[in-house]
Design a protein around this motif. Structure first.
Motif, PDB file in Angstrom:
ATOM      1  N   GLY A 124     -42.449  19.753  26.907  1.00  0.00           N
ATOM      2  CA  GLY A 124     -41.184  19.020  27.035  1.00  0.00           C
ATOM      3  C   GLY A 124     -41.505  17.550  27.758  1.00  0.00           C
ATOM      4  N   TYR A 125     -42.003  17.912  28.854  1.00  0.00           N
ATOM      5  CA  TYR A 125     -42.533  16.687  29.687  1.00  0.00           C
ATOM      6  C   TYR A 125     -43.678  15.845  29.127  1.00  0.00           C
ATOM      7  N   SER A 126     -44.564  16.648  28.505  1.00  0.00           N
ATOM      8  CA  SER A 126     -45.460  15.624  27.655  1.00  0.00           C
ATOM      9  C   SER A 126     -44.926  14.798  26.627  1.00  0.00           C
ATOM     10  N   ALA A 127     -44.010  15.325  25.941  1.00  0.00           N
ATOM     11  CA  ALA A 127     -43.216  14.914  24.912  1.00  0.00           C
ATOM     12  C   ALA A 127     -42.182  13.590  25.417  1.00  0.00           C
ATOM     13  N   GLN A 128     -41.915  13.997  26.697  1.00  0.00           N
ATOM     14  CA  GLN A 128     -40.923  12.795  27.076  1.00  0.00           C
ATOM     15  C   GLN A 128     -41.912  11.583  27.665  1.00  0.00           C
ATOM     16  N   CYS A 175     -43.286   9.527  24.760  1.00  0.00           N
ATOM     17  CA  CYS A 175     -41.979   8.978  24.225  1.00  0.00           C
ATOM     18  C   CYS A 175     -41.567   7.741  25.145  1.00  0.00           C
ATOM     19  N   LYS A 176     -41.741   7.926  26.282  1.00  0.00           N
ATOM     20  CA  LYS A 176     -41.272   7.036  27.249  1.00  0.00           C
ATOM     21  C   LYS A 176     -42.196   5.722  27.186  1.00  0.00           C
ATOM     22  N   PHE A 177     -43.480   6.010  27.233  1.00  0.00           N
ATOM     23  CA  PHE A 177     -44.470   4.992  27.346  1.00  0.00           C
ATOM     24  C   PHE A 177     -44.576   4.258  25.896  1.00  0.00           C
ATOM     25  N   GLY A 178     -44.566   4.967  24.744  1.00  0.00           N
ATOM     26  CA  GLY A 178     -44.522   4.347  23.280  1.00  0.00           C
ATOM     27  C   GLY A 178     -43.444   3.545  23.122  1.00  0.00           C
ATOM     28  N   PHE A 179     -42.368   4.291  23.340  1.00  0.00           N
ATOM     29  CA  PHE A 179     -40.942   3.342  22.902  1.00  0.00           C
ATOM     30  C   PHE A 179     -40.856   2.259  24.121  1.00  0.00           C
ATOM     31  N   VAL A 192     -33.505   6.642  27.138  1.00  0.00           N
ATOM     32  CA  VAL A 192     -32.539   7.329  26.560  1.00  0.00           C
ATOM     33  C   VAL A 192     -33.270   8.054  25.452  1.00  0.00           C
ATOM     34  N   ILE A 193     -34.144   7.521  24.803  1.00  0.00           N
ATOM     35  CA  ILE A 193     -34.769   8.392  23.582  1.00  0.00           C
ATOM     36  C   ILE A 193     -35.730   9.491  24.207  1.00  0.00           C
ATOM     37  N   SER A 194     -36.444   9.181  25.083  1.00  0.00           N
ATOM     38  CA  SER A 194     -37.166  10.123  25.905  1.00  0.00           C
ATOM     39  C   SER A 194     -36.561  11.309  26.343  1.00  0.00           C
ATOM     40  N   ASP A 195     -35.224  11.069  26.886  1.00  0.00           N
ATOM     41  CA  ASP A 195     -34.519  12.182  27.521  1.00  0.00           C
ATOM     42  C   ASP A 195     -33.752  13.084  26.491  1.00  0.00           C
ATOM     43  N   THR A 198     -35.489  13.348  23.509  1.00  0.00           N
ATOM     44  CA  THR A 198     -36.598  14.295  23.169  1.00  0.00           C
ATOM     45  C   THR A 198     -36.852  15.514  24.280  1.00  0.00           C
ATOM     46  N   LEU A 199     -36.436  15.365  25.334  1.00  0.00           N
ATOM     47  CA  LEU A 199     -36.511  16.531  26.662  1.00  0.00           C
ATOM     48  C   LEU A 199     -35.823  17.608  26.221  1.00  0.00           C
ATOM     49  N   CYS A 200     -34.673  17.278  25.906  1.00  0.00           N
ATOM     50  CA  CYS A 200     -33.509  18.076  25.859  1.00  0.00           C
ATOM     51  C   CYS A 200     -33.321  19.391  25.081  1.00  0.00           C
ATOM     52  N   PRO A 201     -33.995  19.627  23.956  1.00  0.00           N
ATOM     53  CA  PRO A 201     -34.519  20.855  23.294  1.00  0.00           C
ATOM     54  C   PRO A 201     -35.421  21.817  24.147  1.00  0.00           C
ATOM     55  N   PHE A 202     -36.380  21.097  24.825  1.00  0.00           N
ATOM     56  CA  PHE A 202     -37.124  21.885  25.740  1.00  0.00           C
ATOM     57  C   PHE A 202     -36.424  22.585  26.715  1.00  0.00           C
ATOM     58  N   GLU A 203     -35.710  21.725  27.363  1.00  0.00           N
ATOM     59  CA  GLU A 203     -35.039  21.968  28.889  1.00  0.00           C
ATOM     60  C   GLU A 203     -34.006  23.277  28.132  1.00  0.00           C
TER      61      GLU A 203
END
Length: 69
Positions: free
Chosen positions: A6-10, A13-17, A51-54, A56-61
């Motif tokens: 989850g935090y890897s995906a976040q 996404c945070k950096f890329g977006f 916003v987008i990265s958060d 992305t994190l929600c399902p993992f949380e």
């Protein structure tokens, strides 16, 4: 394991977006306004990316919370 993924995906996404949105907003503003409103463009880009990265994190949380119970 869900936390790591989850935090890897976040982070990815945070950096890329962030890069994507700052370029997009700079292009929308034009060359002169991009320099003039640089700080505002950076803030808008980081907010949009967050916003987008958060999201992305929600399902993992959610999975992490259900496995603890």
């Amino acid at each position: 394991m869900g936390t790591l993924l989850g935090y890897s995906a976040q982070g990815a996404c945070k950096f890329g977006f962030y890069k994507f949105f700052t370029k997009t907003y700079s292009d929308m503003a034009g060359p002169d306004n991009a320099v003039k409103y640089k700080t505002l463009i950076y803030l808008a880009g980081s907010t949009s990316a967050e916003v987008i990265s958060d999201i992305t994190l929600c399902p993992f949380e959610a999975v992490k919370q259900t496995t603890r119970q």
